[in-house]
Design an enzyme around this catalytic site. Structure first.
Site: not given
Length: 282
Positions: A27, A37, A49-50, A85, A184
């Protein structure tokens, strides 16, 4: 990635100072966390790759192929219950053929066999968890409240026997401002919008934060190439849904991800770093 072991592990890897790179598929929400992070640790390289909201654009000159196209659109939208996706979740159809295409697509959705994945006759199984089912049903309900017409599906299936099933859903009369046209859903829901010109089709295709994949249907190769160039997506297929193959790069634009590509030689390049060694010969 969902809260729990996966989230904790992802955070630990993302913050670890000895990890130089992280690739993540999932996601957009969790992809953002990996960027945080990286900033909080050693500025490690992040490849994402979302999500996606991939348009499938059907031009007016395809009227003679609407049966074939409807079948392909349904496969692109509903395989794996839309939990993909790059699912073709937005259909942009020329206004002159939109109604006929919706009728054929709705029939495809109604004929699709939904059921137990262990049954060989099943084409579409359940969603992954109860929250996913509830999310999909909320999107459908909101779309109907906003004025969309449910041409097929639109409800939970097999509630009496259990399971997180939602019927293959076709939403007609969708406007570009609706959530189902922009966000989405990650479920078996496809939104149909119409356009009056090539320029409007390209504009509608790009009216989303995502840019992973797209499909263009046209007999006019020049028009298809123009559209493929105009749509901001990492992979554009012409006259048939496709993500490419192992030899072609796969990845997205905008909030669908960045930093590299899967497949092809480009997939190897993302795991390398350039180094210059400057020698002075004495």
């Amino acid at each position: 990635m969902v809260p729990g072991i996966g989230e904790v592990t992802g955070r630990a890897v993302g913050l670890h100072p000895d990890v130089d790179m992280v690739t993540f598929t999932g996601s957009t929400e969790v992809g953002r966390e990996f960027l945080r992070y990286a900033a909080d640790s050693n500025l490690k390289n992040i490849v994402l790759e979302c999500g996606g909201k991939s348009p499938q654009i059907v031009m007016a000159d395809c009227r003679d192929q609407l049966d074939l196209i409807a079948a392909d659109l349904a496969q692109a939208a509903f395989w794996n219950a839309g939990q993909n996706c790059s699912a073709g979740s937005r259909i942009l159809a020329d206004a002159s053929i939109k109604d006929e295409l919706v009728a054929k697509l709705a029939q495809q959705a109604c004929d699709l066999v939904v059921g137990d994945p262990s049954d060989e006759a099943t084409v579409m199984g359940p969603l992954i968890e109860p929250d996913a089912m509830d999310r999909v049903l909320r999107y459908i309900s909101q779309a109907a409240s906003d004025g969309a017409a449910i041409a097929a599906g639109g409800s939970r299936l097999f509630e009496e026997s259990g399971g997180w099933y939602v019927g293959a859903t076709v939403l007609d009369n969708v406007s570009p401002a609706m959530s189902v046209a922009r966000e989405e859903i990650f479920g078996p829901v496809v939104s149909v919008l119409s356009f009056a010109s090539e320029a409007e089709a390209a504009d509608l295709a790009n009216q989303t934060d995502y840019g992973l994949a797209a499909t263009v249907w046209s007999h006019d190769i020049d028009a298809a190439i123009r559209m493929a160039r105009a749509v901001r997506a990492g992979t554009v297929a012409v006259n048939g849904y496709s993500e490419g193959d192992i030899g072609t790069p796969f990845g997205g634009y905008k909030m669908s991800g960045f930093g590299g590509r899967d497949n092809g030689l480009e997939a190897l390049e993302q795991y390398t770093q350039l180094k210059t060694i400057w020698l002075t010969i004495r």
